[in-house]
Each structure stands twice: as C-alpha cells, then as structure tokens.
Design an enzyme around this catalytic site. Sequence first.
Site, PDB file in Angstrom:
ATOM      1  N   LYS A 208       0.965  -1.014   0.076  1.00  0.00           N
ATOM      2  CA  LYS A 208       0.047   0.045   0.171  1.00  0.00           C
ATOM      3  C   LYS A 208       0.735   1.095  -0.241  1.00  0.00           C
ATOM      4  O   LYS A 208       1.199   1.488   0.515  1.00  0.00           O
ATOM      5  CB  LYS A 208      -1.002   0.244   1.311  1.00  0.00           C
ATOM      6  CG  LYS A 208      -1.925   0.814   1.231  1.00  0.00           C
ATOM      7  CD  LYS A 208      -2.846   0.822   2.754  1.00  0.00           C
ATOM      8  CE  LYS A 208      -3.326   2.266   2.669  1.00  0.00           C
ATOM      9  NZ  LYS A 208      -4.886   2.186   3.509  1.00  0.00           N
ATOM     10  N   LYS A 234       0.980   9.515   6.190  1.00  0.00           N
ATOM     11  CA  LYS A 234       1.439   8.144   6.446  1.00  0.00           C
ATOM     12  C   LYS A 234       2.523   7.328   6.087  1.00  0.00           C
ATOM     13  O   LYS A 234       3.039   6.689   5.698  1.00  0.00           O
ATOM     14  CB  LYS A 234      -0.125   7.082   6.541  1.00  0.00           C
ATOM     15  CG  LYS A 234      -1.434   7.933   6.093  1.00  0.00           C
ATOM     16  CD  LYS A 234      -2.458   7.301   6.115  1.00  0.00           C
ATOM     17  CE  LYS A 234      -3.707   7.486   6.380  1.00  0.00           C
ATOM     18  NZ  LYS A 234      -5.070   6.966   6.802  1.00  0.00           N
ATOM     19  N   LYS A 265      -2.029  -1.088  -4.478  1.00  0.00           N
ATOM     20  CA  LYS A 265      -2.934  -0.175  -3.795  1.00  0.00           C
ATOM     21  C   LYS A 265      -2.235   0.465  -3.737  1.00  0.00           C
ATOM     22  O   LYS A 265      -1.288   0.733  -3.159  1.00  0.00           O
ATOM     23  CB  LYS A 265      -4.004  -0.758  -2.549  1.00  0.00           C
ATOM     24  CG  LYS A 265      -4.799   0.710  -2.149  1.00  0.00           C
ATOM     25  CD  LYS A 265      -5.147   0.530  -0.983  1.00  0.00           C
ATOM     26  CE  LYS A 265      -6.201   1.671  -0.414  1.00  0.00           C
ATOM     27  NZ  LYS A 265      -6.568   2.049   0.801  1.00  0.00           N
ATOM     28  N   SER A 291     -10.229   5.674  -5.154  1.00  0.00           N
ATOM     29  CA  SER A 291     -11.089   6.387  -4.757  1.00  0.00           C
ATOM     30  C   SER A 291     -10.699   7.749  -6.019  1.00  0.00           C
ATOM     31  O   SER A 291     -11.111   8.347  -6.717  1.00  0.00           O
ATOM     32  CB  SER A 291     -11.369   7.255  -3.224  1.00  0.00           C
ATOM     33  OG  SER A 291      -9.960   7.594  -2.846  1.00  0.00           O
TER      34      SER A 291
HETATM   35  C1  PBG Z   1      -7.562   2.696   5.787  1.00  0.00           C
HETATM   36  C2  PBG Z   1      -7.320   3.457   4.360  1.00  0.00           C
HETATM   37  C3  PBG Z   1      -7.628   3.969   2.915  1.00  0.00           C
HETATM   38  C4  PBG Z   1      -8.233   3.572   1.842  1.00  0.00           C
HETATM   39  C5  PBG Z   1      -8.630   2.077   2.721  1.00  0.00           C
HETATM   40  N1  PBG Z   1      -8.533   2.234   3.523  1.00  0.00           N
HETATM   41  C6  PBG Z   1      -7.027   5.294   3.039  1.00  0.00           C
HETATM   42  C7  PBG Z   1      -5.938   5.792   3.450  1.00  0.00           C
HETATM   43  O1  PBG Z   1      -4.904   4.679   3.808  1.00  0.00           O
HETATM   44  O2  PBG Z   1      -5.932   6.905   4.145  1.00  0.00           O
HETATM   45  C8  PBG Z   1      -8.442   4.478   0.877  1.00  0.00           C
HETATM   46  C9  PBG Z   1      -9.132   3.727  -0.723  1.00  0.00           C
HETATM   47  C10 PBG Z   1      -9.775   4.547  -1.267  1.00  0.00           C
HETATM   48  O3  PBG Z   1      -8.666   5.647  -1.551  1.00  0.00           O
HETATM   49  O4  PBG Z   1     -10.477   4.514  -2.240  1.00  0.00           O
HETATM   50  N2  PBG Z   1      -6.819   2.285   6.319  1.00  0.00           N
END
Ligand code: PBG
Length: 341
Positions: A208, A234, A265, A291
């Site tokens: 991620k 983060k 991701k 998203s």
């Molecule tokens: C956080 C989480 C995130 C997403 C899924 N779980 C965002 C982040 O890490 O701030 C993102 C999903 C998306 O952008 O569609 N645990």
Amino acid sequence: MPTNVSPTPKLDLPVRPRRLRRTAALRALVQETSVGAADLIAPLFVVEGRAAPEEIASMPGQFRLSVPDLVKECRTLWKLGVKGVALFPKLDPKLKDAEGTEELNEDGLILRAVRAVKKAVPELVVITDVALDPYANHGHDGVLNTEGDDVDNDRTVARLAAMAVRQARAGVDFVAPSDMMDGRVGAIRAALDAAGFCETAILAYAVKFNSAYYGPFRDAVGSAQAAGTKLLSKATYQLNPANRREALAEALLDEDEGADILMVKPAGAYLDIIRDVRERSDKPLAAYQVSGEYAQIHAAARLGWLNLERTRDESLLAIKRAGADLILTYFAKDVAAALAK
Ligand code: PBG
C-alpha cells in the site's frame, strides 16, 4: 474508380497482424484478458441512522449508506454477479478519540453492518478493513506513540489483532489489514487461530503506497477532517511510491506471515508492481482501484474530456492484464450491470 489508375501492388508481408482484427468476432476470439463481474469487489461506505443515501461529493455515484440501504445494495450487487463487498464505516466525529476507543464497541456500526449483510445475503463475501483511521481523531491507521509524533507500531498491532477477531466473530469472510504496520499479518493470523477463527481469511493490503489518490476516500470516511488537514501524512508506514524492490519485499513478507490474498494499492499507477508481485507469488492477487482513480475518470467525463464507460472499462482491463485476479473498484456495480445487459 478511373480505369487508368493501376492498383497499388500488394506489399510482400507474410505476417499481417491486422488479419485477426478484421471483425468483432475475430477480435473476441483472440482477446487475451477480460473483466467479469466475479472479478470485482465493491467497496461500500456505511453510516449510522436511517438517513437517505448521501452522495460523496468527490465520488459521483458513491453514497454513504445506512445499514438497511447497505443491505439493499448488497442484494443488488449479488444479483448482478458481484461476489464480494468491502465495508468501511463513517463514524460520527463525536465518537472519535486518539485511541480509537469506539472500535472496541462490540455493537459498533461496522459489526452491526456485517451481521446485517451476512444475514441477508449469506453467500456474499464480506471484507472489512483492519485499521483504526475511521475511529481515530487524528486520522491515522493506528494509535500514537508517547511523543505523539508517529504511530506506535507494536501497540497498534495488538489493537489490530483484537479488532480482526471482533470482525471474525461478526461473520466476515476476510479481514483486510490496510494499516501497513510491521508484523500485523502474522499477529492477526495467530489471534484469529487462537480464537477459533481458522476459516477467516486475510486479504492483506500488502503493498500500500503513500498515495495522493486516497483523497476522496478520506472525505468519504472523514479521516482527513478528523486530522484537520487534507495533507495527513502516512509516510512512516505506507510505502514510498518510488520503491519497487521494497514493494516486492513487503508482499513476500505478508505471504510468509500467512496472508491468503495479497493486494496492491492503488492500482492504475502501479501496474508494474502488480506484475512484479504476480511473477513472484502464487497467491491470488488483488488490486484496489482507489477513490482518486475513480474520481479522476468521473471528473474528466463530467468535463466531456473522456468517455466514462470506455475509460472505466479500459482502466480495469489494464489492471487485470497487469496480473490482478480480483479488483476492488467503485465501478463494480456499473460494470456488472453493463455486463448483465
Ligand atoms: C485506510 C484506508 C484507506 C483506503 C482504504 N483503507 C485510506 C488511507 O490509507 O488513508 C483508501 C481507499 C481509497 O482511496 O479508495 N485504512
């Protein structure tokens, strides 16, 4: 045609790739990759109460749903052939604190949502996120260290392991740690097994990245507002987007720790990473079209600059072609509906 013009001599070409592109049927026969409804998982947002669905401004066509509306949506998705949903809670800001205490509530929103969906559509695969960001007033995925300047890795891992057990007890098929703490997959596997949930699987957000593409999601669950900044970083736990070797190492580590499915991701900007993981692991591979990827396509379509359906389909095809077996995408319902026509 004037008779005095001699036809162009044919080129001496034994290989003419266009032969196989001549008709739609020929093109379909030699198509290498396709996207079906069964490849897709729909992420869905759930809120407390019985209010009408509330559209998320930066994600056209995506709504925050009450539990009864969520159940309806799950029935519709199942009928369309979508096999899985990933559920995310949007909490009342009043319930948030630095420790994410509301997550401990055995009757909390997400657990009630899981139970309701599983009761209504038992066969639908239900996935829940294991991370504290929807519950924390600072918007981070874990609890903070004593200095308050970073997440406390090991204290967070203990919280996440207990959180996964609560979700398993509510009936999820997969817990999906999305937090990127070191050692969390192994700790979650051990905790699930110790609690008797050896059938509950782990979909690990193995790779991620620390991505700008999560912006609209943070609006959707209110984790950026919780932090009071859209620039919530983060970077001490999510991967540097520049790093390919490190990404692969993370994926293999999660496999070793017991992940059942590995995930990359975001998806679209990381097709090389999807391919790398595909080639180095035999685990099923998921990719999350996040998203921001969804928002980008919608925004351009609204401006009349891109064709929504064609861009959507091409974006998903590219993710499959790169090597993903399954795709989490906010387009799941639309694509399944288009395929069902
Ligand atoms: C956080 C989480 C995130 C997403 C899924 N779980 C965002 C982040 O890490 O701030 C993102 C999903 C998306 O952008 O569609 N645990």
